[in-house]
Design a protein around this motif. Sequence first.
Motif, PDB file in Angstrom:
ATOM      1  N   ILE A 254       0.873  -1.172   0.000  1.00 46.61           N
ATOM      2  CA  ILE A 254       0.000   0.000   0.000  1.00 46.61           C
ATOM      3  C   ILE A 254       0.908   1.219   0.000  1.00 46.61           C
ATOM      4  O   ILE A 254       1.700   1.413   0.934  1.00 46.61           O
ATOM      5  CB  ILE A 254      -0.917   0.006   1.237  1.00 46.61           C
ATOM      6  CG1 ILE A 254      -1.755  -1.270   1.276  1.00 46.61           C
ATOM      7  CG2 ILE A 254      -1.800   1.249   1.240  1.00 46.61           C
ATOM      8  CD1 ILE A 254      -2.539  -1.467   2.560  1.00 46.61           C
TER       9      ILE A 254
ATOM     10  N   GLU B 154       1.302   5.520  -1.441  1.00 46.60           N
ATOM     11  CA  GLU B 154       0.708   6.722  -2.028  1.00 46.60           C
ATOM     12  C   GLU B 154       1.077   6.878  -3.503  1.00 46.60           C
ATOM     13  O   GLU B 154       0.306   7.420  -4.289  1.00 46.60           O
ATOM     14  CB  GLU B 154       1.147   7.960  -1.233  1.00 46.60           C
ATOM     15  CG  GLU B 154       0.505   9.245  -1.683  1.00 46.60           C
ATOM     16  CD  GLU B 154      -1.008   9.249  -1.575  1.00 46.60           C
ATOM     17  OE1 GLU B 154      -1.677   9.806  -2.484  1.00 46.60           O
ATOM     18  OE2 GLU B 154      -1.551   8.707  -0.591  1.00 46.60           O
TER      19      GLU B 154
ATOM     20  N   ARG C 138      -1.508   6.054  -6.256  1.00 43.52           N
ATOM     21  CA  ARG C 138      -2.718   6.846  -6.503  1.00 43.52           C
ATOM     22  C   ARG C 138      -2.751   7.301  -7.966  1.00 43.52           C
ATOM     23  O   ARG C 138      -1.786   7.823  -8.488  1.00 43.52           O
ATOM     24  CB  ARG C 138      -2.777   8.058  -5.575  1.00 43.52           C
ATOM     25  CG  ARG C 138      -4.137   8.719  -5.583  1.00 43.52           C
ATOM     26  CD  ARG C 138      -4.353   9.676  -4.424  1.00 43.52           C
ATOM     27  NE  ARG C 138      -4.061   9.156  -3.099  1.00 43.52           N
ATOM     28  CZ  ARG C 138      -4.864   8.352  -2.393  1.00 43.52           C
ATOM     29  NH1 ARG C 138      -5.994   7.934  -2.915  1.00 43.52           N
ATOM     30  NH2 ARG C 138      -4.528   7.957  -1.193  1.00 43.52           N
TER      31      ARG C 138
ATOM     32  N   ARG D 203      -4.267  -1.002 -11.695  1.00 43.92           N
ATOM     33  CA  ARG D 203      -3.674  -2.157 -11.005  1.00 43.92           C
ATOM     34  C   ARG D 203      -2.450  -2.718 -11.746  1.00 43.92           C
ATOM     35  O   ARG D 203      -1.459  -3.087 -11.124  1.00 43.92           O
ATOM     36  CB  ARG D 203      -4.747  -3.236 -10.859  1.00 43.92           C
ATOM     37  CG  ARG D 203      -4.394  -4.378  -9.993  1.00 43.92           C
ATOM     38  CD  ARG D 203      -4.696  -4.194  -8.555  1.00 43.92           C
ATOM     39  NE  ARG D 203      -5.936  -3.491  -8.354  1.00 43.92           N
ATOM     40  CZ  ARG D 203      -6.470  -3.231  -7.192  1.00 43.92           C
ATOM     41  NH1 ARG D 203      -5.885  -3.659  -6.113  1.00 43.92           N
ATOM     42  NH2 ARG D 203      -7.572  -2.553  -7.059  1.00 43.92           N
TER      43      ARG D 203
ATOM     44  N   LYS E 284      -2.353  -1.199  -3.753  1.00 40.32           N
ATOM     45  CA  LYS E 284      -3.353  -0.135  -3.748  1.00 40.32           C
ATOM     46  C   LYS E 284      -2.772   1.115  -3.094  1.00 40.32           C
ATOM     47  O   LYS E 284      -1.756   1.058  -2.406  1.00 40.32           O
ATOM     48  CB  LYS E 284      -4.625  -0.562  -3.034  1.00 40.32           C
ATOM     49  CG  LYS E 284      -4.458  -0.846  -1.551  1.00 40.32           C
ATOM     50  CD  LYS E 284      -5.789  -1.269  -0.942  1.00 40.32           C
ATOM     51  CE  LYS E 284      -5.672  -1.462   0.556  1.00 40.32           C
ATOM     52  NZ  LYS E 284      -6.958  -1.769   1.157  1.00 40.32           N
ATOM     53  N   ALA E 285      -3.457   2.228  -3.333  1.00 41.85           N
ATOM     54  CA  ALA E 285      -3.119   3.476  -2.660  1.00 41.85           C
ATOM     55  C   ALA E 285      -3.821   3.472  -1.308  1.00 41.85           C
ATOM     56  O   ALA E 285      -4.861   2.816  -1.138  1.00 41.85           O
ATOM     57  CB  ALA E 285      -3.567   4.673  -3.494  1.00 41.85           C
ATOM     58  N   PRO E 286      -3.292   4.194  -0.344  1.00 43.69           N
ATOM     59  CA  PRO E 286      -3.962   4.264   0.959  1.00 43.69           C
ATOM     60  C   PRO E 286      -5.352   4.882   0.830  1.00 43.69           C
ATOM     61  O   PRO E 286      -5.584   5.709  -0.050  1.00 43.69           O
ATOM     62  CB  PRO E 286      -3.056   5.172   1.796  1.00 43.69           C
ATOM     63  CG  PRO E 286      -1.795   5.310   1.035  1.00 43.69           C
ATOM     64  CD  PRO E 286      -2.079   4.985  -0.393  1.00 43.69           C
ATOM     65  N   GLU E 287      -6.232   4.467   1.713  1.00 47.37           N
ATOM     66  CA  GLU E 287      -7.594   5.029   1.687  1.00 47.37           C
ATOM     67  C   GLU E 287      -7.682   6.328   2.430  1.00 47.37           C
ATOM     68  O   GLU E 287      -6.879   6.683   3.194  1.00 47.37           O
ATOM     69  CB  GLU E 287      -8.562   4.022   2.286  1.00 47.37           C
ATOM     70  CG  GLU E 287      -8.627   2.774   1.425  1.00 47.37           C
ATOM     71  CD  GLU E 287      -9.590   1.747   1.975  1.00 47.37           C
ATOM     72  OE1 GLU E 287     -10.425   2.075   2.849  1.00 47.37           O
ATOM     73  OE2 GLU E 287      -9.526   0.615   1.512  1.00 47.37           O
TER      74      GLU E 287
END
Length: 78
Positions: free
Chosen positions: A36, A38, A41, A45, A75-78
């Motif tokens: 994960i 940044e 963003r 995928r 994934k990018a952080p939520e």
Amino acid sequence: MALLAKDIEELIRESFPTAQITVSGDDGVHFAAQVIDESFRGQNRVQQQRAVMKALKGKMDGPNGELHALALTTKAPE
């Protein structure tokens, strides 16, 4: 030489120093990793996973690669 989960994490960490990285697997060739970061963003995928594969520096290349299988979640952080 079989890889350890910590070896894979160290390789990924070189390219993604601030990422949340979790690597599991204990047979030396089959692993699962979650990365994960940044920097993912805005990337799809495939772009994210290619970046992580590049960080592995050829460890999965071809039949003679040290790493046989890596289930990868990015994934990018939520």
